[in-house]
Design a protein around this motif. Structure first.
Motif, PDB file in Angstrom:
ATOM      1  N   SER A 161      39.394 -16.176  54.925  1.00 60.73           N
ATOM      2  CA  SER A 161      40.459 -15.499  54.178  1.00 60.73           C
ATOM      3  C   SER A 161      41.503 -16.517  53.736  1.00 60.73           C
ATOM      4  CB  SER A 161      41.135 -14.430  55.036  1.00 60.73           C
ATOM      5  OG  SER A 161      40.184 -13.460  55.381  1.00 60.73           O
ATOM      6  N   GLN A 211      38.882  -9.245  50.218  1.00 60.77           N
ATOM      7  CA  GLN A 211      39.619 -10.510  50.268  1.00 60.77           C
ATOM      8  C   GLN A 211      39.370 -11.317  48.989  1.00 60.77           C
ATOM      9  OE1 GLN A 211      41.392  -9.471  52.678  1.00 60.77           O
ATOM     10  NE2 GLN A 211      41.325 -11.117  54.191  1.00 60.77           N
ATOM     11  N   LEU A 218      45.844  -9.865  52.227  1.00 64.76           N
ATOM     12  CA  LEU A 218      44.915 -10.696  53.016  1.00 64.76           C
ATOM     13  C   LEU A 218      45.284 -10.596  54.498  1.00 64.76           C
ATOM     14  CD1 LEU A 218      44.805 -13.928  50.808  1.00 64.76           C
ATOM     15  CD2 LEU A 218      43.091 -12.127  50.893  1.00 64.76           C
ATOM     16  N   LEU A 259      34.889  -9.260  53.535  1.00 67.10           N
ATOM     17  CA  LEU A 259      35.263 -10.350  52.626  1.00 67.10           C
ATOM     18  C   LEU A 259      35.408  -9.878  51.180  1.00 67.10           C
ATOM     19  CD1 LEU A 259      33.234 -13.383  54.026  1.00 67.10           C
ATOM     20  CD2 LEU A 259      35.717 -13.199  53.839  1.00 67.10           C
TER      21      LEU A 259
END
Ligand code: ADP
Length: 443
Positions: free
Chosen positions: A136, A90, A111, A87
């Protein structure tokens, strides 16, 4: 193996697998995040410095998660730590989108890339993958909303959103089948291992059976040989003995001391041959697999007699035993006493020769499937594995020349075989030796 057991085994193997992939993926992510400065240079040169700082920071954070992954806690929380480091880029990309062109920024492709990579390159579970895809996407929406332009133009926002959601869906489907394939592979591995173990057992049994058959064949051959030998040797030995007796009565023999000595030696030699021949009789007239002949007798009494008869050799040896109350068996009592005497004296001799401290012989007797199973075990030097298969061979001995004939165990083997049983040896070299046999119950 039950499905539950199988699943537990799979889960534990999967932890190692995931850990290794997570680390490898994290290193790749660090490299890609840092190489992204090239994208910034091409697309947003005016933000180059701020983005480069963000990239370094995210790389350091990913590296910190990798450090935790190497610890014991990292092993336990591997799937969540993987989700965390995935993450991080992202969040960085979402921040970059919000700081630049919002919906118009081509960085949403980054992404997408991470969503695909999580499904293809990482051994993720289905739910983790779905959560990662949705988070995301939410990050993307959040980034667009943060941008002054919001989600305008709506058409572009919808197209980008759909691409992101398609990527998430494709990645989830891929993860699902990937996980199933992994489980099937593991199951196959477990089944092969199980089958291998079964084959090993069958193989060992076959080797045992082959050994027994070879032994029986050998004994049968010895039987034929012994029968011939008995016939050929007995007569000449008998008339030699008679001739020696006659010669010893002659006046010349009585007058000459050396001649008498020679005749006595010759007589002893002949008597020894006679004994060997009588031992070989056991082989000559045996019928393999023949019905047990004999009378019922108490095995306990036979054991008592054999211990009494070997009392001299068993001096200093601790003799113990374990017997059921009833030991009535059918067979040739004298022959069985002979077998026991042989086992006890062999054990006593081996222990004396090896200088065993606290020598002991333990006899265990128990009933099983209508037969009395007897084991005589000593704590002596044991038998070397290469000798173990040969101890029942006639004339096999490790004693010095002239001390043992090496017939004791082979005769005992034949005696037990006549009783429909089997005599076998087990040993751990330097620790113990055990001889076991079985006798039929008297009805
Ligand atoms: P012999 O006693 O005349 O040598 P056997 O047939 O009785 O003949 O025994 C064969 C061989 O088996 C022995 O020479 C010895 O090496 C081995 N053996 C038998 N019993 C034992 C035992 N309890 N411990 C160690 N070796 C043994």
């Amino acid at each position: 193996m039950s499905t539950n057991q199988l699943y537990a085994g799979y889960q534990s193997e999967l932890v190692d697998f995931r850990l290794a992939f997570s680390r490898g993926g994290a290193y790749t992510a660090i490299v890609l995040v840092l190489l992204g400065v090239g994208l910034d240079y091409g697309q947003y040169p005016q933000q180059q410095f701020a983005f480069a700082v963000a990239r370094v920071l995210v790389s350091l954070l990913i590296a910190a998660v990798v450090v935790v992954l190497y610890s014991a806690a990292g092993r336990r929380f591997a799937p969540w730590l993987t989700l965390t480091w995935l993450l991080l880029p992202q969040i960085m990309i979402a921040w970059m989108i919000s700081q630049t062109e919002g919906v118009h920024s081509p960085y949403y492709v980054g992404l997408n890339l991470a969503i695909f990579a999580s499904g293809i390159a990482l051994p993720f579970g289905l739910w983790q993958n779905v959560v990662f895809g949705l988070l995301s996407y939410l990050l993307y929406v959040f980034a667009c909303l943060l941008h002054p332009g919001g989600i305008e133009p709506l058409g572009t926002f919808i197209v980008n959103s759909l691409f992101l959601l398609f990527a998430a869906a494709a990645s989830a489907v891929y993860t699902y089948f990937n996980e199933r394939a992994r489980f099937m592979l593991f199951r196959l591995k477990a089944e092969v291992a199980e089958k291998n173990a079964e084959l090993e057992v069958i193989n060992r049994k076959l080797v045992d059976i082959k050994g027994q058959m070879l032994q029986q064949e050998k004994m049968a051959a010895i039987g034929t040989l012994a029968a011939g030998l008995l016939h050929e040797v007995n007569n000449p030995v008998n008339f030699c003995l008679m001739a020696i007796e006659v010669a010893m009565e002659e006046p010349q023999a009585k007058e000459s001391e050396s001649l008498t000595e020679c005749l006595v030696d010759a007589k002893q030699g002949m008597q020894r041959i006679q004994h060997i021949v009588s031992d070989l009789k056991t082989f000559a007239y045996r019928k393999p697999g023949a019905e047990v002949e004999g009378t019922p007798f108490m095995f306990e009494k036979a054991l008592d007699s054999s211990i009494r008869l070997t009392a001299h050799e068993l001096r200093g040896v601790k003799v113990t035993r374990e017997l059921p109350a009833d030991t009535l068996v059918l067979g040739d009592e004298a022959a069985i006493i002979g077998v026991l005497i042989n086992l006890f004296s062999n054990a006593a001799l081996a222990m004396r020769k090896a200088g065993t401290t606290a020598p002991a012989i333990h006899t265990t007797v128990r009933w099983s499937e209508g037969r009395l199973h007897v084991t005589v075990r000593d704590n002596g030097p044991g038998i070397a594995p290469e000798h173990l298969a040969r101890v029942f061979e006639p004339f096999f001995t490790t004693r010095e020349v002239g001390q043992g004939l090496g017939l004791g165990l082979s005769i005992s083997y034949a005696v037990i075989e006549r009783h429909g049983g089997q005599l076998f040896a087990e040993s751990e070299l330097g620790q113990w030796a055990a001889f076991s046999f079985d006798l039929p119950r008297a009805e």
